[in-house]
Structures are given as structure tokens and as C-alpha cells.
Write a protein that holds these residues in place. Sequence first.
Motif, PDB file in Angstrom:
ATOM      1  N   PHE A  14      62.830 -36.130 -11.225  1.00 41.25           N
ATOM      2  CA  PHE A  14      63.711 -35.071 -11.698  1.00 41.25           C
ATOM      3  C   PHE A  14      64.885 -34.985 -10.724  1.00 41.25           C
ATOM      4  O   PHE A  14      64.745 -35.342  -9.548  1.00 41.25           O
ATOM      5  N   PRO A  15      66.038 -34.470 -11.160  1.00 42.26           N
ATOM      6  CA  PRO A  15      67.213 -34.411 -10.294  1.00 42.26           C
ATOM      7  C   PRO A  15      66.992 -33.613  -9.001  1.00 42.26           C
ATOM      8  O   PRO A  15      67.575 -33.942  -7.977  1.00 42.26           O
ATOM      9  N   ASP A  16      66.142 -32.598  -9.040  1.00 45.79           N
ATOM     10  CA  ASP A  16      65.957 -31.725  -7.881  1.00 45.79           C
ATOM     11  C   ASP A  16      64.634 -31.958  -7.146  1.00 45.79           C
ATOM     12  O   ASP A  16      64.189 -31.111  -6.383  1.00 45.79           O
ATOM     13  N   GLU A  17      64.000 -33.119  -7.382  1.00 48.75           N
ATOM     14  CA  GLU A  17      62.725 -33.442  -6.743  1.00 48.75           C
ATOM     15  C   GLU A  17      62.768 -34.867  -6.203  1.00 48.75           C
ATOM     16  O   GLU A  17      63.501 -35.701  -6.717  1.00 48.75           O
ATOM     17  N   PRO A  18      61.928 -35.144  -5.207  1.00 47.84           N
ATOM     18  CA  PRO A  18      61.824 -36.533  -4.739  1.00 47.84           C
ATOM     19  C   PRO A  18      61.118 -37.389  -5.794  1.00 47.84           C
ATOM     20  O   PRO A  18      60.408 -36.871  -6.657  1.00 47.84           O
ATOM     21  N   ARG A  19      61.314 -38.680  -5.704  1.00 48.57           N
ATOM     22  CA  ARG A  19      60.624 -39.616  -6.604  1.00 48.57           C
ATOM     23  C   ARG A  19      59.126 -39.594  -6.290  1.00 48.57           C
ATOM     24  O   ARG A  19      58.722 -39.630  -5.131  1.00 48.57           O
ATOM     25  N   THR A  20      58.313 -39.520  -7.340  1.00 46.16           N
ATOM     26  CA  THR A  20      56.864 -39.566  -7.211  1.00 46.16           C
ATOM     27  C   THR A  20      56.345 -40.606  -8.202  1.00 46.16           C
ATOM     28  O   THR A  20      57.131 -41.231  -8.924  1.00 46.16           O
ATOM     29  N   ASP A  21      55.035 -40.795  -8.250  1.00 49.96           N
ATOM     30  CA  ASP A  21      54.439 -41.753  -9.173  1.00 49.96           C
ATOM     31  C   ASP A  21      53.330 -41.100  -9.982  1.00 49.96           C
ATOM     32  O   ASP A  21      52.544 -40.311  -9.447  1.00 49.96           O
ATOM     33  N   VAL A  22      53.284 -41.441 -11.258  1.00 50.47           N
ATOM     34  CA  VAL A  22      52.254 -40.946 -12.166  1.00 50.47           C
ATOM     35  C   VAL A  22      51.452 -42.149 -12.657  1.00 50.47           C
ATOM     36  O   VAL A  22      52.031 -43.117 -13.154  1.00 50.47           O
ATOM     37  N   THR A  23      50.128 -42.073 -12.500  1.00 52.67           N
ATOM     38  CA  THR A  23      49.241 -43.140 -12.960  1.00 52.67           C
ATOM     39  C   THR A  23      48.234 -42.571 -13.946  1.00 52.67           C
ATOM     40  O   THR A  23      47.614 -41.538 -13.677  1.00 52.67           O
ATOM     41  N   TRP A  24      48.105 -43.235 -15.056  1.00 58.11           N
ATOM     42  CA  TRP A  24      47.136 -42.884 -16.094  1.00 58.11           C
ATOM     43  C   TRP A  24      46.114 -44.003 -16.185  1.00 58.11           C
ATOM     44  O   TRP A  24      46.480 -45.170 -16.240  1.00 58.11           O
ATOM     45  N   SER A  25      44.843 -43.645 -16.220  1.00 61.00           N
ATOM     46  CA  SER A  25      43.779 -44.622 -16.439  1.00 61.00           C
ATOM     47  C   SER A  25      42.945 -44.161 -17.627  1.00 61.00           C
ATOM     48  O   SER A  25      42.609 -42.976 -17.720  1.00 61.00           O
ATOM     49  N   LEU A  26      42.631 -45.095 -18.514  1.00 66.74           N
ATOM     50  CA  LEU A  26      41.848 -44.788 -19.700  1.00 66.74           C
ATOM     51  C   LEU A  26      40.597 -45.645 -19.713  1.00 66.74           C
ATOM     52  O   LEU A  26      40.641 -46.821 -19.352  1.00 66.74           O
ATOM     53  N   ALA A  27      39.483 -45.062 -20.156  1.00 66.13           N
ATOM     54  CA  ALA A  27      38.235 -45.805 -20.301  1.00 66.13           C
ATOM     55  C   ALA A  27      37.450 -45.210 -21.467  1.00 66.13           C
ATOM     56  O   ALA A  27      37.474 -43.994 -21.675  1.00 66.13           O
ATOM     57  N   PRO A  28      36.758 -46.067 -22.214  1.00 67.74           N
ATOM     58  CA  PRO A  28      35.918 -45.542 -23.293  1.00 67.74           C
ATOM     59  C   PRO A  28      34.855 -44.603 -22.718  1.00 67.74           C
ATOM     60  O   PRO A  28      34.331 -44.827 -21.619  1.00 67.74           O
ATOM     61  N   TYR A  29      34.562 -43.561 -23.471  1.00 69.40           N
ATOM     62  CA  TYR A  29      33.536 -42.587 -23.106  1.00 69.40           C
ATOM     63  C   TYR A  29      32.789 -42.261 -24.391  1.00 69.40           C
ATOM     64  O   TYR A  29      33.087 -41.279 -25.060  1.00 69.40           O
ATOM     65  N   GLY A  30      31.881 -43.170 -24.787  1.00 66.62           N
ATOM     66  CA  GLY A  30      31.284 -43.094 -26.116  1.00 66.62           C
ATOM     67  C   GLY A  30      32.384 -43.344 -27.130  1.00 66.62           C
ATOM     68  O   GLY A  30      33.132 -44.308 -27.019  1.00 66.62           O
ATOM     69  N   ASP A  31      32.532 -42.443 -28.098  1.00 68.18           N
ATOM     70  CA  ASP A  31      33.611 -42.551 -29.079  1.00 68.18           C
ATOM     71  C   ASP A  31      34.886 -41.877 -28.595  1.00 68.18           C
ATOM     72  O   ASP A  31      35.904 -41.889 -29.282  1.00 68.18           O
ATOM     73  N   ALA A  32      34.834 -41.277 -27.418  1.00 70.54           N
ATOM     74  CA  ALA A  32      35.965 -40.554 -26.839  1.00 70.54           C
ATOM     75  C   ALA A  32      36.628 -41.417 -25.762  1.00 70.54           C
ATOM     76  O   ALA A  32      36.304 -42.590 -25.596  1.00 70.54           O
ATOM     77  N   THR A  33      37.574 -40.804 -25.032  1.00 67.55           N
ATOM     78  CA  THR A  33      38.281 -41.495 -23.950  1.00 67.55           C
ATOM     79  C   THR A  33      38.231 -40.649 -22.691  1.00 67.55           C
ATOM     80  O   THR A  33      38.537 -39.458 -22.724  1.00 67.55           O
ATOM     81  N   SER A  34      37.855 -41.278 -21.598  1.00 70.88           N
ATOM     82  CA  SER A  34      37.973 -40.648 -20.293  1.00 70.88           C
ATOM     83  C   SER A  34      39.360 -40.979 -19.768  1.00 70.88           C
ATOM     84  O   SER A  34      39.726 -42.145 -19.628  1.00 70.88           O
ATOM     85  N   LEU A  35      40.154 -39.948 -19.543  1.00 71.22           N
ATOM     86  CA  LEU A  35      41.530 -40.104 -19.085  1.00 71.22           C
ATOM     87  C   LEU A  35      41.623 -39.556 -17.663  1.00 71.22           C
ATOM     88  O   LEU A  35      41.156 -38.446 -17.390  1.00 71.22           O
ATOM     89  N   THR A  36      42.192 -40.335 -16.773  1.00 72.70           N
ATOM     90  CA  THR A  36      42.411 -39.892 -15.396  1.00 72.70           C
ATOM     91  C   THR A  36      43.904 -39.951 -15.119  1.00 72.70           C
ATOM     92  O   THR A  36      44.547 -40.969 -15.351  1.00 72.70           O
TER      93      THR A  36
END
Length: 157
Positions: free
Chosen positions: A83-105
Motif C-alpha cells: 500500500f502507498p503508506d505501508e512498507p512492502r510485505t509478503d502474503v503467502t497462501w497454502s491450500l491442501a485437501p481436507y476431506g471434501d473441504a480445503t485447509s487454507l493457511t
Amino acid sequence: MPLTSIETDESELHVEWVIDAPVVRTWETLTTPSHIGEWLGTVVSGSISSGSSFAIDHGDGYLCESTVVKSEVLRALTYSWKFPDEPRTDVTWSLAPYGDATSLTLTHSGLADLVRSYRDGWPVHLTFFEGSALGTPLPWSMFWQIHSTIVNLNAPG
């Protein structure tokens, strides 16, 4: 069964969430501009794919500019977050099957003094994310009410 854990340290936020949708649907929600518009903001330029850059308008022209650092389709996505008023950061998404659902981190790193703000904000966006993934997007008019609830739940003592 959405939020399963949320942890912070001096500069990082780590959120685990279970989405009652298959990994393919969860990945589409994470990377398709029309879905991103239902949970994060309007994609105004670029695409969310390996090596690409994109910008998201979070309202009133407040743009977050990002570059995809890593993309493993249906498994992981990392991008810069600026964002213009914030330092650069990093966002990481991890997905894994969780039965018929998804575990999202979700891991948002490099936050320093912004950890508390993002600790309150990401659960709200993930609530909207879940609605989008389930095919029942929440109205944006609910955003600040949900945010207020999260802030109150996270308030000390």
C-alpha cells in the motif's frame, strides 16, 4: 468450521481456515478477479499468475500493488503486498485437501508494527472469502460491522 487458528509474532500473522469447498474452487476464489472482488477488492490491473503484477482497489482508489513471487497451481501462492503508506510485505497462501473441504493457511510476513491491524483485518476478508468460495458472497455493507466484532474479540482483557 472456518477459523481454526490465528497466531502472531513481532512481524508475522499466521491464519488457518477450513473452507467447505474443494481445492479447485478455493483456488479459483483466490486467483480469479471476479471472485477477488467479492472478498478483497477490485482487481484494476494485471492478473494473479506466476511472475505477474496486479493492483487491487480496496475502496476509494486505495490501491495495493502486488507481484506474484511464487505460484504452484492449487497448492501455494505468494505475492508482495504494498500500500502507498505501508512498507512492502509478503502474503503467502497454502491450500491442501481436507476431506471434501480445503485447509487454507495464510501467512502475512514483514508486518512489524502492522501485525495487530492485519490480525483484525484478515479474518474479516477470510469471512468474505468463504462466502465467495461457497457461492454466497456477503454484501460489502457488512464489512465494517464484522470488522468491529473481530476488533472487540481481539481487544485485551
